[in-house]
Design a protein around this motif. Structure first.
Motif, PDB file in Angstrom:
ATOM      1  N   GLY A  13       0.796  -1.213   0.000  1.00 35.08           N
ATOM      2  CA  GLY A  13       0.000   0.000   0.000  1.00 35.08           C
ATOM      3  C   GLY A  13       0.831   1.265   0.000  1.00 35.08           C
ATOM      4  O   GLY A  13       2.008   1.262   0.376  1.00 35.08           O
ATOM      5  N   LEU A  14       0.205   2.368  -0.407  1.00 37.38           N
ATOM      6  CA  LEU A  14       0.903   3.650  -0.504  1.00 37.38           C
ATOM      7  C   LEU A  14       1.354   4.174   0.852  1.00 37.38           C
ATOM      8  O   LEU A  14       2.463   4.693   0.992  1.00 37.38           O
ATOM      9  N   LYS A  16       1.991   2.524   3.681  1.00 37.12           N
ATOM     10  CA  LYS A  16       3.097   1.723   4.204  1.00 37.12           C
ATOM     11  C   LYS A  16       4.399   2.072   3.477  1.00 37.12           C
ATOM     12  O   LYS A  16       5.468   2.155   4.095  1.00 37.12           O
ATOM     13  N   THR A  17       4.299   2.296   2.185  1.00 37.33           N
ATOM     14  CA  THR A  17       5.479   2.686   1.414  1.00 37.33           C
ATOM     15  C   THR A  17       6.025   4.016   1.910  1.00 37.33           C
ATOM     16  O   THR A  17       7.245   4.176   2.086  1.00 37.33           O
ATOM     17  N   ALA A  18       5.150   4.978   2.138  1.00 34.01           N
ATOM     18  CA  ALA A  18       5.589   6.285   2.642  1.00 34.01           C
ATOM     19  C   ALA A  18       6.243   6.153   4.015  1.00 34.01           C
ATOM     20  O   ALA A  18       7.250   6.820   4.313  1.00 34.01           O
ATOM     21  N   GLU A  19       5.704   5.287   4.864  1.00 29.71           N
ATOM     22  CA  GLU A  19       6.319   5.040   6.173  1.00 29.71           C
ATOM     23  C   GLU A  19       7.716   4.451   6.009  1.00 29.71           C
ATOM     24  O   GLU A  19       8.653   4.808   6.756  1.00 29.71           O
ATOM     25  N   ASN A  20       7.888   3.565   5.042  1.00 32.08           N
ATOM     26  CA  ASN A  20       9.206   2.970   4.787  1.00 32.08           C
ATOM     27  C   ASN A  20      10.199   4.018   4.293  1.00 32.08           C
ATOM     28  O   ASN A  20      11.394   3.939   4.608  1.00 32.08           O
ATOM     29  N   VAL A  21       9.719   4.981   3.530  1.00 34.82           N
ATOM     30  CA  VAL A  21      10.587   6.074   3.078  1.00 34.82           C
ATOM     31  C   VAL A  21      11.122   6.849   4.273  1.00 34.82           C
ATOM     32  O   VAL A  21      12.311   7.184   4.336  1.00 34.82           O
ATOM     33  N   VAL A  22      10.257   7.133   5.235  1.00 37.60           N
ATOM     34  CA  VAL A  22      10.672   7.848   6.436  1.00 37.60           C
ATOM     35  C   VAL A  22      11.719   7.045   7.200  1.00 37.60           C
ATOM     36  O   VAL A  22      12.750   7.582   7.631  1.00 37.60           O
ATOM     37  N   ARG A  23      11.480   5.736   7.361  1.00 40.03           N
ATOM     38  CA  ARG A  23      12.445   4.877   8.064  1.00 40.03           C
ATOM     39  C   ARG A  23      13.776   4.809   7.323  1.00 40.03           C
ATOM     40  O   ARG A  23      14.827   4.611   7.924  1.00 40.03           O
ATOM     41  N   PHE A  41      -3.446  -2.793 -11.885  1.00 39.96           N
ATOM     42  CA  PHE A  41      -3.116  -1.716 -10.961  1.00 39.96           C
ATOM     43  C   PHE A  41      -4.080  -1.751  -9.791  1.00 39.96           C
ATOM     44  O   PHE A  41      -5.187  -2.296  -9.886  1.00 39.96           O
ATOM     45  N   LYS A  42      -3.635  -1.164  -8.671  1.00 37.81           N
ATOM     46  CA  LYS A  42      -4.447  -1.138  -7.466  1.00 37.81           C
ATOM     47  C   LYS A  42      -5.353   0.089  -7.462  1.00 37.81           C
ATOM     48  O   LYS A  42      -4.970   1.160  -7.941  1.00 37.81           O
ATOM     49  N   VAL A  43      -6.540  -0.086  -6.898  1.00 42.42           N
ATOM     50  CA  VAL A  43      -7.433   1.034  -6.643  1.00 42.42           C
ATOM     51  C   VAL A  43      -7.397   1.277  -5.137  1.00 42.42           C
ATOM     52  O   VAL A  43      -7.721   0.385  -4.344  1.00 42.42           O
ATOM     53  N   TYR A  44      -6.984   2.482  -4.723  1.00 44.49           N
ATOM     54  CA  TYR A  44      -6.789   2.774  -3.307  1.00 44.49           C
ATOM     55  C   TYR A  44      -8.031   3.403  -2.692  1.00 44.49           C
ATOM     56  O   TYR A  44      -8.730   4.192  -3.330  1.00 44.49           O
ATOM     57  N   THR A  45      -8.289   3.068  -1.440  1.00 42.07           N
ATOM     58  CA  THR A  45      -9.407   3.662  -0.711  1.00 42.07           C
ATOM     59  C   THR A  45      -9.068   5.109  -0.345  1.00 42.07           C
ATOM     60  O   THR A  45      -7.890   5.507  -0.315  1.00 42.07           O
ATOM     61  N   GLU A  46     -10.089   5.880  -0.042  1.00 38.13           N
ATOM     62  CA  GLU A  46      -9.875   7.260   0.394  1.00 38.13           C
ATOM     63  C   GLU A  46      -9.045   7.299   1.678  1.00 38.13           C
ATOM     64  O   GLU A  46      -8.209   8.188   1.857  1.00 38.13           O
ATOM     65  N   VAL A  49      -5.340   6.707   0.748  1.00 35.91           N
ATOM     66  CA  VAL A  49      -4.775   7.881   0.086  1.00 35.91           C
ATOM     67  C   VAL A  49      -4.589   9.025   1.085  1.00 35.91           C
ATOM     68  O   VAL A  49      -3.564   9.715   1.075  1.00 35.91           O
ATOM     69  N   GLY A  50      -5.565   9.211   1.959  1.00 33.87           N
ATOM     70  CA  GLY A  50      -5.457  10.276   2.957  1.00 33.87           C
ATOM     71  C   GLY A  50      -4.276  10.078   3.888  1.00 33.87           C
ATOM     72  O   GLY A  50      -3.551  11.041   4.201  1.00 33.87           O
ATOM     73  N   LYS A  51      -4.057   8.838   4.343  1.00 32.08           N
ATOM     74  CA  LYS A  51      -2.919   8.552   5.219  1.00 32.08           C
ATOM     75  C   LYS A  51      -1.601   8.791   4.482  1.00 32.08           C
ATOM     76  O   LYS A  51      -0.664   9.378   5.036  1.00 32.08           O
ATOM     77  N   PHE A  52      -1.546   8.352   3.227  1.00 29.52           N
ATOM     78  CA  PHE A  52      -0.360   8.577   2.387  1.00 29.52           C
ATOM     79  C   PHE A  52      -0.063  10.067   2.260  1.00 29.52           C
ATOM     80  O   PHE A  52       1.087  10.507   2.416  1.00 29.52           O
ATOM     81  N   GLN A  53      -1.094  10.861   1.996  1.00 28.32           N
ATOM     82  CA  GLN A  53      -0.889  12.299   1.821  1.00 28.32           C
ATOM     83  C   GLN A  53      -0.434  12.957   3.122  1.00 28.32           C
ATOM     84  O   GLN A  53       0.410  13.871   3.103  1.00 28.32           O
ATOM     85  N   ARG A  54      -0.960  12.512   4.246  1.00 27.07           N
ATOM     86  CA  ARG A  54      -0.551  13.085   5.546  1.00 27.07           C
ATOM     87  C   ARG A  54       0.924  12.803   5.821  1.00 27.07           C
ATOM     88  O   ARG A  54       1.660  13.686   6.289  1.00 27.07           O
ATOM     89  N   ILE A  55       1.357  11.591   5.536  1.00 24.27           N
ATOM     90  CA  ILE A  55       2.760  11.228   5.801  1.00 24.27           C
ATOM     91  C   ILE A  55       3.696  12.059   4.939  1.00 24.27           C
ATOM     92  O   ILE A  55       4.695  12.613   5.434  1.00 24.27           O
ATOM     93  N   ARG A  56       3.386  12.168   3.633  1.00 26.52           N
ATOM     94  CA  ARG A  56       4.303  12.923   2.758  1.00 26.52           C
ATOM     95  C   ARG A  56       4.335  14.398   3.141  1.00 26.52           C
ATOM     96  O   ARG A  56       5.383  15.047   3.032  1.00 26.52           O
ATOM     97  N   LYS A  57       3.202  14.929   3.619  1.00 30.62           N
ATOM     98  CA  LYS A  57       3.165  16.334   4.033  1.00 30.62           C
ATOM     99  C   LYS A  57       3.898  16.532   5.360  1.00 30.62           C
ATOM    100  O   LYS A  57       4.718  17.445   5.498  1.00 30.62           O
TER     101      LYS A  57
END
Length: 279
Positions: A13-14, A16-23, A41-46, A49-57
């Motif tokens: 998932g997106l 989890k990937t963003a969390e791995n980037v931070v680590r 391709f995967k279809v992501y839930t809202e 996507v919201g959690k992914f966007q929060r981590i990158r921000k």
């Protein structure tokens, strides 16, 4: 500040990937826009996507890069292959734009015998049905090695594609250090000359991202074999010059070297340490 990351798996998932980037102590990442050797391709839930966007921000990620699948060949003269490529680029421009990803990069393709000019015309037609001009995402043409009938080993190929497109303002360039070295652009002994040639043909304003890869194969080999930074034919010193060059240093850098996440974490740490000492 150096913006650097690596190609990441999105299998979990997106977010989890963003969390791995931070680590990994990175501040950007590259992902595949879909299965790199298929069409799924995967279809992501809202929520995802919201959690992914929060981590990158929250962690101030730099520009993110999605890579189109290797199975996509927009230069092909074979109808089935070409229509698949048209569908993929159209879908992935829209999907990645919807995720707020800044860049989508793709290999221009191989003409497989129809010739460079016809191959380029096919690429342009494919881009024109995918890029509306209303997107926020920028589509990046990748510099290539020139193996077989591959298009993109010459800066002039990329210029012809962009110049012919209906929305050139939404098209930029991703420079791959391994690829340009293998294509015959001597970034080891004449980095300034290569940058000047890029500027003359394309314009440095079009350079949006760098794939930072060493090369297993020698200069001008036209073979695409990535090596860990500092362990290939380009070498650490030359890649540090790329990272610190005044016109390149503020670009986002993405590693595509043959390591796992722990190896990439160590590689990024080494690059930062060496770069601090180099500068």
């Amino acid at each position: 500040m150096l913006t650097i990351g690596t190609h990441m798996s999105i299998a979990k998932g997106l977010a989890k990937t963003a969390e791995n980037v931070v680590r990994m102590e990175a501040n950007t990442m590259q992902i595949f826009s879909r299965n790199p050797r298929g069409s799924n391709f995967k279809v992501y839930t809202e929520e995802e996507v919201g959690k992914f966007q929060r981590i990158r921000k929250d962690h101030q990620f730099g520009a993110l890069l999605a890579h189109a699948p290797y199975t996509m060949n927009l230069a092909s003269g074979e109808e089935r292959v070409y229509e698949f490529a048209r569908t993929v680029i159209r879908e992935d421009v829209a999907r990645m734009d919807g995720l707020g990803i800044e860049y989508l990069v793709f290999h221009p393709g191989s003409h497989t015998g129809i010739g460079v000019e016809r191959g380029i015309r096919n690429i342009i037609r494919g881009l024109d049905q995918a890029v509306t001009g209303e997107e926020n995402i920028t589509v990046l043409l990748e510099t290539m090695t020139g193996k077989g009938t591959e298009i993109g080993a010459e800066f002039g190929h990329l210029k012809a594609i962009r110049d012919g497109a209906a929305h050139p303002e939404r098209i930029g360039i991703c420079l791959d250090t391994c690829h340009v070295f293998a294509a015959g652009y001597d970034i080891v002994n004449d980095l300034d000359g290569v940058i000047s040639e890029f500027d003359r043909v394309l314009g440095l304003n079009l350079l949006k991202a760098v794939h930072l890869n060493d090369s297993m194969m020698p200069f001008g080999s036209h073979k695409d074999r990535h090596a860990v930074v500092g362990e290939g034919e380009i070498g650490l010193e030359a890649l540090l010059r790329v990272l610190s060059h005044p016109v390149l240093k503020d670009l986002p850098f993405y590693l595509e070297t043959p390591l796992d996440d722990q190896g990439h974490k160590a590689e990024i740490r080494m690059i930062r340490e060496k770069l601090n000492g180099y500068c």
